[in-house]
Design a protein around this motif. Structure first.
Motif, PDB file in Angstrom:
ATOM      1  N   SER A  17       0.832  -1.204   0.000  1.00 17.27           N
ATOM      2  CA  SER A  17       0.000   0.000   0.000  1.00 17.27           C
ATOM      3  C   SER A  17       0.864   1.251   0.000  1.00 17.27           C
ATOM      4  CB  SER A  17      -0.892   0.029   1.246  1.00 17.27           C
ATOM      5  OG  SER A  17      -1.784  -1.061   1.277  1.00 17.27           O
ATOM      6  N   ARG A  67      -9.735  -0.963  -4.876  1.00 19.57           N
ATOM      7  CA  ARG A  67      -8.366  -0.988  -4.343  1.00 19.57           C
ATOM      8  C   ARG A  67      -7.892   0.396  -3.920  1.00 19.57           C
ATOM      9  NH1 ARG A  67      -4.182  -2.268  -7.527  1.00 19.57           N
ATOM     10  NH2 ARG A  67      -5.175  -1.558  -9.462  1.00 19.57           N
ATOM     11  N   SER A  85      -3.434  -3.085  -2.207  1.00 23.16           N
ATOM     12  CA  SER A  85      -3.322  -4.241  -3.115  1.00 23.16           C
ATOM     13  C   SER A  85      -2.659  -3.838  -4.427  1.00 23.16           C
ATOM     14  CB  SER A  85      -4.706  -4.841  -3.379  1.00 23.16           C
ATOM     15  OG  SER A  85      -5.326  -5.235  -2.170  1.00 23.16           O
TER      16      SER A  85
END
Length: 126
Positions: A17, A67, A85
């Motif tokens: 991330s 995401r 992700s």
């Protein structure tokens, strides 16, 4: 002084991330929409996400939906892009930009915006 300054890019492993920030000056985030765009080497620039000036409504590209999350802190004059992700195909130079359409309750990532930051590099690699 009108300015947009991106930060928060870097190198991250797949599945990781990052949170990008877009600090703005000279205008208010509750009036004008902000968009995040990206450009990978050899590819055209593409829209990633945007948040409208009026109401803070959001739009996401299909490639990042579920995401990435765009948000803003009006008091701090900052827009964020939380990216989870992450995939190698997310590797690109990420830009934020402002749309000078005032008080719009909707935003779009399907056309270029009016003023841009300098970009921050995101590299997703193991």
């Amino acid at each position: 002084q009108l300015q947009l300054v991106e930060s928060g890019g870097g190198l991250v492993q797949p599945g990781g991330s990052l949170r990008l920030s877009c600090a703005v000056s000279g205008f208010s985030l509750d009036i004008y929409s902000i968009g995040w765009f990206r450009q990978a080497p050899g590819k055209e620039r593409e829209g990633v996400s945007c948040i409208s000036g009026r109401g803070g409504n959001t739009v996401y590209a299909d490639a990042v939906k579920d995401r990435f999350t765009i948000s803003r802190d009006i008091a701090k004059n900052t827009v964020y892009l939380q990216m989870n992700s992450l995939k190698p195909e997310d590797t690109a130079l990420y830009y934020c930009a402002v749309d000078w359409t005032a008080y719009s309750p909707v935003c779009t990532i399907r056309r270029p915006y009016d003023r841009w930051g300098q970009g921050t590099q995101v590299t997703v690699s193991s």
